[in-house]
Motif scaffolding. Structure first.
Motif, PDB file in Angstrom:
ATOM      1  N   ILE A   9     -76.361 -19.870   4.775  1.00  0.00           N
ATOM      2  CA  ILE A   9     -76.962 -21.100   4.235  1.00  0.00           C
ATOM      3  C   ILE A   9     -76.475 -22.313   5.014  1.00  0.00           C
ATOM      4  O   ILE A   9     -77.253 -23.220   5.320  1.00  0.00           O
ATOM      5  CB  ILE A   9     -76.670 -21.234   2.729  1.00  0.00           C
ATOM      6  CG1 ILE A   9     -77.434 -20.153   1.969  1.00  0.00           C
ATOM      7  CG2 ILE A   9     -77.055 -22.620   2.223  1.00  0.00           C
ATOM      8  CD1 ILE A   9     -77.125 -20.068   0.497  1.00  0.00           C
ATOM      9  N   THR A  10     -75.205 -22.337   5.373  1.00  0.00           N
ATOM     10  CA  THR A  10     -74.673 -23.439   6.171  1.00  0.00           C
ATOM     11  C   THR A  10     -75.394 -23.536   7.506  1.00  0.00           C
ATOM     12  O   THR A  10     -75.795 -24.627   7.935  1.00  0.00           O
ATOM     13  CB  THR A  10     -73.156 -23.267   6.404  1.00  0.00           C
ATOM     14  OG1 THR A  10     -72.503 -23.205   5.135  1.00  0.00           O
ATOM     15  CG2 THR A  10     -72.589 -24.414   7.219  1.00  0.00           C
ATOM     16  N   LEU A  11     -75.605 -22.405   8.165  1.00  0.00           N
ATOM     17  CA  LEU A  11     -76.340 -22.399   9.437  1.00  0.00           C
ATOM     18  C   LEU A  11     -77.774 -22.869   9.248  1.00  0.00           C
ATOM     19  O   LEU A  11     -78.290 -23.659  10.038  1.00  0.00           O
ATOM     20  CB  LEU A  11     -76.330 -21.004  10.048  1.00  0.00           C
ATOM     21  CG  LEU A  11     -75.011 -20.527  10.626  1.00  0.00           C
ATOM     22  CD1 LEU A  11     -75.086 -19.042  10.944  1.00  0.00           C
ATOM     23  CD2 LEU A  11     -74.650 -21.322  11.861  1.00  0.00           C
ATOM     24  N   LEU A  12     -78.409 -22.392   8.198  1.00  0.00           N
ATOM     25  CA  LEU A  12     -79.794 -22.773   7.913  1.00  0.00           C
ATOM     26  C   LEU A  12     -79.922 -24.281   7.699  1.00  0.00           C
ATOM     27  O   LEU A  12     -80.799 -24.927   8.269  1.00  0.00           O
ATOM     28  CB  LEU A  12     -80.271 -22.009   6.678  1.00  0.00           C
ATOM     29  CG  LEU A  12     -81.734 -22.000   6.347  1.00  0.00           C
ATOM     30  CD1 LEU A  12     -82.528 -21.308   7.439  1.00  0.00           C
ATOM     31  CD2 LEU A  12     -81.954 -21.278   5.019  1.00  0.00           C
ATOM     32  N   VAL A  13     -79.037 -24.825   6.896  1.00  0.00           N
ATOM     33  CA  VAL A  13     -79.068 -26.262   6.623  1.00  0.00           C
ATOM     34  C   VAL A  13     -78.735 -27.060   7.882  1.00  0.00           C
ATOM     35  O   VAL A  13     -79.396 -28.051   8.197  1.00  0.00           O
ATOM     36  CB  VAL A  13     -78.105 -26.621   5.467  1.00  0.00           C
ATOM     37  CG1 VAL A  13     -77.941 -28.125   5.337  1.00  0.00           C
ATOM     38  CG2 VAL A  13     -78.615 -26.020   4.163  1.00  0.00           C
ATOM     39  N   THR A  14     -77.739 -26.625   8.635  1.00  0.00           N
ATOM     40  CA  THR A  14     -77.346 -27.327   9.858  1.00  0.00           C
ATOM     41  C   THR A  14     -78.483 -27.358  10.872  1.00  0.00           C
ATOM     42  O   THR A  14     -78.795 -28.409  11.437  1.00  0.00           O
ATOM     43  CB  THR A  14     -76.100 -26.662  10.486  1.00  0.00           C
ATOM     44  OG1 THR A  14     -75.051 -26.664   9.528  1.00  0.00           O
ATOM     45  CG2 THR A  14     -75.662 -27.396  11.735  1.00  0.00           C
ATOM     46  N   ILE A  15     -79.121 -26.225  11.086  1.00  0.00           N
ATOM     47  CA  ILE A  15     -80.239 -26.171  12.027  1.00  0.00           C
ATOM     48  C   ILE A  15     -81.377 -27.062  11.550  1.00  0.00           C
ATOM     49  O   ILE A  15     -81.987 -27.791  12.336  1.00  0.00           O
ATOM     50  CB  ILE A  15     -80.716 -24.712  12.219  1.00  0.00           C
ATOM     51  CG1 ILE A  15     -79.649 -23.936  13.001  1.00  0.00           C
ATOM     52  CG2 ILE A  15     -82.056 -24.657  12.933  1.00  0.00           C
ATOM     53  CD1 ILE A  15     -79.848 -22.448  12.998  1.00  0.00           C
ATOM     54  N   SER A  16     -81.647 -27.037  10.253  1.00  0.00           N
ATOM     55  CA  SER A  16     -82.706 -27.898   9.708  1.00  0.00           C
ATOM     56  C   SER A  16     -82.383 -29.368   9.905  1.00  0.00           C
ATOM     57  O   SER A  16     -83.262 -30.170  10.227  1.00  0.00           O
ATOM     58  CB  SER A  16     -82.905 -27.600   8.225  1.00  0.00           C
ATOM     59  OG  SER A  16     -83.315 -26.280   8.032  1.00  0.00           O
ATOM     60  N   LEU A  17     -81.120 -29.733   9.715  1.00  0.00           N
ATOM     61  CA  LEU A  17     -80.723 -31.130   9.914  1.00  0.00           C
ATOM     62  C   LEU A  17     -80.840 -31.539  11.378  1.00  0.00           C
ATOM     63  O   LEU A  17     -81.245 -32.655  11.690  1.00  0.00           O
ATOM     64  CB  LEU A  17     -79.294 -31.353   9.416  1.00  0.00           C
ATOM     65  CG  LEU A  17     -79.125 -31.368   7.905  1.00  0.00           C
ATOM     66  CD1 LEU A  17     -77.649 -31.376   7.537  1.00  0.00           C
ATOM     67  CD2 LEU A  17     -79.838 -32.549   7.283  1.00  0.00           C
TER      68      LEU A  17
ATOM     69  N   CYS B  48     -86.516 -35.204   4.159  1.00  0.00           N
ATOM     70  CA  CYS B  48     -86.039 -33.865   4.476  1.00  0.00           C
ATOM     71  C   CYS B  48     -84.530 -33.790   4.314  1.00  0.00           C
ATOM     72  O   CYS B  48     -84.001 -32.830   3.765  1.00  0.00           O
ATOM     73  CB  CYS B  48     -86.455 -33.487   5.887  1.00  0.00           C
ATOM     74  SG  CYS B  48     -86.007 -31.805   6.352  1.00  0.00           S
ATOM     75  N   ARG B  49     -83.824 -34.798   4.769  1.00  0.00           N
ATOM     76  CA  ARG B  49     -82.366 -34.818   4.647  1.00  0.00           C
ATOM     77  C   ARG B  49     -81.937 -34.817   3.180  1.00  0.00           C
ATOM     78  O   ARG B  49     -80.982 -34.143   2.810  1.00  0.00           O
ATOM     79  CB  ARG B  49     -81.778 -36.017   5.383  1.00  0.00           C
ATOM     80  CG  ARG B  49     -81.909 -35.901   6.910  1.00  0.00           C
ATOM     81  CD  ARG B  49     -81.418 -37.166   7.611  1.00  0.00           C
ATOM     82  NE  ARG B  49     -79.976 -37.276   7.575  1.00  0.00           N
ATOM     83  CZ  ARG B  49     -79.154 -36.703   8.450  1.00  0.00           C
ATOM     84  NH1 ARG B  49     -79.646 -35.971   9.421  1.00  0.00           N
ATOM     85  NH2 ARG B  49     -77.866 -36.857   8.366  1.00  0.00           N
ATOM     86  N   LYS B  50     -82.653 -35.548   2.326  1.00  0.00           N
ATOM     87  CA  LYS B  50     -82.327 -35.572   0.894  1.00  0.00           C
ATOM     88  C   LYS B  50     -82.544 -34.196   0.269  1.00  0.00           C
ATOM     89  O   LYS B  50     -81.720 -33.725  -0.516  1.00  0.00           O
ATOM     90  CB  LYS B  50     -83.188 -36.609   0.170  1.00  0.00           C
ATOM     91  CG  LYS B  50     -82.776 -38.029   0.436  1.00  0.00           C
ATOM     92  CD  LYS B  50     -83.687 -38.998  -0.302  1.00  0.00           C
ATOM     93  CE  LYS B  50     -83.365 -40.425   0.066  1.00  0.00           C
ATOM     94  NZ  LYS B  50     -84.266 -41.382  -0.579  1.00  0.00           N
ATOM     95  N   ILE B  51     -83.638 -33.556   0.622  1.00  0.00           N
ATOM     96  CA  ILE B  51     -83.933 -32.228   0.087  1.00  0.00           C
ATOM     97  C   ILE B  51     -82.876 -31.233   0.543  1.00  0.00           C
ATOM     98  O   ILE B  51     -82.361 -30.432  -0.248  1.00  0.00           O
ATOM     99  CB  ILE B  51     -85.342 -31.766   0.516  1.00  0.00           C
ATOM    100  CG1 ILE B  51     -86.396 -32.629  -0.174  1.00  0.00           C
ATOM    101  CG2 ILE B  51     -85.553 -30.284   0.216  1.00  0.00           C
ATOM    102  CD1 ILE B  51     -87.793 -32.447   0.369  1.00  0.00           C
ATOM    103  N   LEU B  52     -82.527 -31.283   1.824  1.00  0.00           N
ATOM    104  CA  LEU B  52     -81.520 -30.357   2.347  1.00  0.00           C
ATOM    105  C   LEU B  52     -80.153 -30.602   1.714  1.00  0.00           C
ATOM    106  O   LEU B  52     -79.415 -29.666   1.428  1.00  0.00           O
ATOM    107  CB  LEU B  52     -81.440 -30.472   3.866  1.00  0.00           C
ATOM    108  CG  LEU B  52     -82.651 -29.909   4.603  1.00  0.00           C
ATOM    109  CD1 LEU B  52     -82.596 -30.296   6.073  1.00  0.00           C
ATOM    110  CD2 LEU B  52     -82.731 -28.404   4.453  1.00  0.00           C
ATOM    111  N   LYS B  53     -79.817 -31.866   1.477  1.00  0.00           N
ATOM    112  CA  LYS B  53     -78.546 -32.186   0.838  1.00  0.00           C
ATOM    113  C   LYS B  53     -78.504 -31.611  -0.578  1.00  0.00           C
ATOM    114  O   LYS B  53     -77.523 -30.995  -0.982  1.00  0.00           O
ATOM    115  CB  LYS B  53     -78.336 -33.703   0.795  1.00  0.00           C
ATOM    116  CG  LYS B  53     -77.012 -34.098   0.197  1.00  0.00           C
ATOM    117  CD  LYS B  53     -76.825 -35.604   0.176  1.00  0.00           C
ATOM    118  CE  LYS B  53     -75.501 -35.913  -0.498  1.00  0.00           C
ATOM    119  NZ  LYS B  53     -75.392 -37.291  -0.903  1.00  0.00           N
TER     120      LYS B  53
END
Length: 114
Positions: A85-93, A102-107
Motif C-alpha cells: 500500500i505504501t508503494l501504491l500510494v507513493t507511486i500515485s503521488l 487526488c492527493r487528498k483522496i490518497l492521504k
C-alpha cells in the motif's frame, strides 16, 4: 508459485471488492466452473502475508465453487500488505503531484488503511 488455501487469502483493502456490475464476473464464473482455473491465462498474486494484489474476483469465484479449503497456486511477492500500500500510494503521488483532489483522496486512503 506457492500452494495456499483459498480461505487464507484476504482482500488487500477489506470489504467486498469482488462485485462487477457489467456481467464480467458471470462470464468469469462460468469459465472457471466449466473449465477450472487456467494458470496459463492468469496468476493470482498476493503479498507475503496473503493479501490479494491481483485476483480478487478469481479467488471469490474459486471459493464459491470449491469452498475455502480448495488449494491454488499463487505468486507470492516478498512484500507485506503495508509495504504494498505504501508503494501504491507513493507511486500515485509521484504520478499526480499537482492534483490536489487526488492527493487528498490518497492521504485519506493511506490514513485509513495504514
Amino acid at each position: 508459485m506457492v500452494l495456499v488455501k483459498v480461505k487464507d487469502l484476504k482482500p488487500t483493502f477489506g470489504g467486498d471488492s469482488f462485485s462487477w456490475g457489467d456481467g464480467k464476473s458471470k462470464k468469469l464464473y462460468k469459465e472457471i466452473y466449466n473449465n477450472g482455473f487456467d494458470y496459463e491465462k492468469s496468476v493470482i498474486t498476493v503479498t507475503n502475508d496473503n493479501h490479494i494484489i491481483d485476483g480478487h474476483h478469481r479467488v471469490k469465484i474459486l471459493e464459491d465453487i470449491y469452498g475455502g479449503d480448495y488449494e491454488i497456486y499463487v505468486e507470492k511477492w516478498r512484500v507485506s500488505r503495508k509495504t504494498y500500500i505504501t508503494l501504491l500510494v507513493t507511486i500515485s503521488l509521484i504520478l499526480s503531484p499537482f492534483n490536489k483532489t487526488c492527493r487528498k483522496i490518497l492521504k485519506f486512503f493511506y490514513e485509513k488503511y495504514m
